[in-house]
Motif scaffolding. Structure first.
Motif, PDB file in Angstrom:
ATOM      1  N   VAL A  41       0.838  -1.203   0.000  1.00  0.00           N
ATOM      2  CA  VAL A  41       0.000   0.000   0.000  1.00  0.00           C
ATOM      3  C   VAL A  41       0.877   1.260   0.000  1.00  0.00           C
ATOM      4  O   VAL A  41       0.776   2.096  -0.901  1.00  0.00           O
ATOM      5  N   ARG A  42       1.747   1.364   0.995  1.00  0.00           N
ATOM      6  CA  ARG A  42       2.622   2.532   1.014  1.00  0.00           C
ATOM      7  C   ARG A  42       3.558   2.532  -0.191  1.00  0.00           C
ATOM      8  O   ARG A  42       3.843   3.581  -0.774  1.00  0.00           O
ATOM      9  N   GLY A  43       4.039   1.357  -0.580  1.00  0.00           N
ATOM     10  CA  GLY A  43       4.899   1.260  -1.758  1.00  0.00           C
ATOM     11  C   GLY A  43       4.193   1.755  -3.000  1.00  0.00           C
ATOM     12  O   GLY A  43       4.787   2.455  -3.839  1.00  0.00           O
ATOM     13  N   ALA A  44       2.898   1.403  -3.140  1.00  0.00           N
ATOM     14  CA  ALA A  44       2.126   1.879  -4.295  1.00  0.00           C
ATOM     15  C   ALA A  44       1.981   3.392  -4.247  1.00  0.00           C
ATOM     16  O   ALA A  44       2.078   4.070  -5.286  1.00  0.00           O
ATOM     17  N   ARG A  45       1.758   3.928  -3.057  1.00  0.00           N
ATOM     18  CA  ARG A  45       1.617   5.386  -2.921  1.00  0.00           C
ATOM     19  C   ARG A  45       2.900   6.107  -3.313  1.00  0.00           C
ATOM     20  O   ARG A  45       2.868   7.092  -4.067  1.00  0.00           O
ATOM     21  N   GLU A  46       4.035   5.610  -2.823  1.00  0.00           N
ATOM     22  CA  GLU A  46       5.312   6.265  -3.120  1.00  0.00           C
ATOM     23  C   GLU A  46       5.640   6.185  -4.608  1.00  0.00           C
ATOM     24  O   GLU A  46       6.179   7.138  -5.193  1.00  0.00           O
ATOM     25  N   ALA A  47       5.314   5.058  -5.232  1.00  0.00           N
ATOM     26  CA  ALA A  47       5.564   4.917  -6.673  1.00  0.00           C
ATOM     27  C   ALA A  47       4.686   5.886  -7.466  1.00  0.00           C
ATOM     28  O   ALA A  47       5.128   6.470  -8.457  1.00  0.00           O
ATOM     29  N   LEU A  48       3.450   6.069  -7.034  1.00  0.00           N
ATOM     30  CA  LEU A  48       2.545   7.013  -7.700  1.00  0.00           C
ATOM     31  C   LEU A  48       3.047   8.450  -7.559  1.00  0.00           C
ATOM     32  O   LEU A  48       2.982   9.240  -8.509  1.00  0.00           O
ATOM     33  N   LEU A  49       3.542   8.795  -6.372  1.00  0.00           N
ATOM     34  CA  LEU A  49       4.092  10.134  -6.155  1.00  0.00           C
ATOM     35  C   LEU A  49       5.312  10.377  -7.050  1.00  0.00           C
ATOM     36  O   LEU A  49       5.511  11.481  -7.566  1.00  0.00           O
ATOM     37  N   LEU A  50       6.107   9.316  -7.225  1.00  0.00           N
ATOM     38  CA  LEU A  50       7.243   9.418  -8.132  1.00  0.00           C
ATOM     39  C   LEU A  50       6.753   9.649  -9.557  1.00  0.00           C
ATOM     40  O   LEU A  50       7.304  10.477 -10.298  1.00  0.00           O
TER      41      LEU A  50
END
Length: 423
Positions: A41-50
């Motif tokens: 979940v957090r990994g998906a969020r950080e990738a989206l922000l990137l």
């Protein structure tokens, strides 16, 4: 030096990156909820922000799973290529994972993931809400593969990473090696299998289609489900029959016993089967190993095997109708040349042929027998079959005598205790 490197990386992503395919995740079904949340979940969020920071981004593909919304209340029902309501707010879940002790999270994890079979599919469902929220203004799509199995064609027919022995390939491997004889499955279940190269090709095609669609002014987020269970179902009973007949003709010489399996959908019967066919023989073999100074590993192996079967039973005993219209339209939209290069038309999969490719891939990349000695492997299966006919009656008789003796001792013990109390 580190700061300079990070700056260069950010600069590279900001101004040069055009396509991002985010598929990093933990796929362990028994992962603690905290770990699954932080990675999936957090990994998906950080990738989206990137992705949002990339000035030239044309396409972003988020890889989820077809089982993200295959909840227990949707069994035998449709799972659409659409967003569903998240079971929990993603940011709230991330905050809990970041600030709460893992033991405390584990205490309420079961209540939190109610209707989901494991933390993996639950976290993937929550991650899709993050994609929906953060990806509204991004050139984005979601690909939902089902149970990913060895390749059909690329990079080599049957290619499989050895880490996949803990999934569906582990069941095929255990059965064909003569190690797994109890299966927690239903013969009529349409299993959601899909070769890994079909998944890869879908991801590539969806990335291209998303960039093209956004350029044409369509800013909606498309979801592509890739599985054979709807348009070309792989019925578990049929697959098991193929393993018992056709695959037996290309058996590896590394097999340790005759390949057979008893199936059931009843958890109690499966427990009994596991003890009769796996654990009791494992304890006997480990005792022999201990006596001769060898490593005791069979009980540990079969306990892991039992756990694997229980975890996978949700997918081998139940089924869903995964709607894949977007994926079918995506394939039809490709040119004839691209369809040949980026094959992912599930209707063209011959499951009988594929099971042979699957097993040969296991032999080549997992067992690593060099695909040599097949004739010996087939001959040994005949030997093991006759040996089973001799051992099975002796084993059953031994268990009967042991049970009879145990009950006799118990009866005498009870009578002796009662006689003492009476006098």
């Amino acid at each position: 030096m580190l700061a300079h490197t990070l700056y260069d990386c950010k600069k590279f992503f900001d101004f040069k990156t055009e396509i991002i395919m985010h598929m990093a995740a933990t796929t362990r079904f028994d992962e603690p909820l905290r770990v699954a949340t932080l990675i999936n979940v957090r990994g998906a969020r950080e990738a989206l922000l990137l992705g949002k920071a990339c000035k030239k981004l044309k396409s972003y593909v988020h890889v989820s799973t077809a089982y993200a919304h295959a909840c227990d209340f949707r069994i035998n029902g449709d799972v659409l290529e659409d967003f569903y309501k998240s079971p929990v707010d993603p940011e709230a879940l991330i905050k809990i994972a970041e600030t709460t002790d893992e033991d405390r999270i584990n205490k309420f994890a079961d209540n939190l993931i109610t209707n989901w079979p494991n933390t993996y599919s639950f976290a993937k469902a929550v991650a899709e809400e993050t994609v929906k929220t953060l990806g509204e203004d991004m050139p984005l799509c979601i690909v939902r593969p089902a149970i990913v199995v060895p390749s059909k064609r690329e990079p080599r027919p049957g290619w499989v990473d050895i880490s996949n022995v803990y999934g569906a390939s582990g069941t095929v491997l255990g059965s064909c090696m003569g190690l797994m004889h109890a299966l927690y499955s239903d013969n009529v279940t349409q299993v959601g299998l899909i070769p890994v190269d079909y998944v890869n090709n879908t991801i590539i095609a969806s990335a291209y289609e998303t960039a093209k669609r956004i350029a044409d002014g369509d800013n909606s987020i498309k979801i592509y489900t890739i599985t054979g269970s709807t348009r070309n179902p792989a019925v578990w009973g049929k697959l098991h029959q193929i393993i018992s007949t056709d695959v037996r003709k290309i058996m590896s010489p590394a097999a340790v016993f005759y390949g057979f399996a008893w199936q059931t959908t009843n958890p109690i019967i499966f427990w009994i089967y596991s003890w009769l066919l796996h654990l009791i023989p494992a304890y006997v073999i480990d005792a022999i190993c201990f006596a001769i100074g060898k490593e005791r590993r069979f009980v540990k192996l079969y306990k892991k095997m039992y756990k694997l079967q229980v975890v996978l039973s949700y997918f081998t005993c139940f089924q869903w109708r995964f709607i894949d219209d977007n994926t079918a339209k995506l394939f039809d939209s490709l040119s004839e040349a691209d369809q040949a290069i980026f094959e992912f038309d599930v209707k063209k999969i011959d499951w009988g042929e594929y099971m042979l490719i699957w097993y040969l891939g296991i032999r080549k990349y997992v067992i690593k027998d060099g695909l040599q000695g097949t004739a010996k492997g087939v001959k040994m299966q005949e030997v093991f079959k006759y040996l089973l006919c001799i051992i099975a009656p002796l084993y059953i008789y031994s268990l009967y005598k042991l049970l009879y003796f145990s009950l006799l001792v118990l009866c005498y013990t009870v009578r002796y205790v009662l006689s003492i109390k009476l006098f």
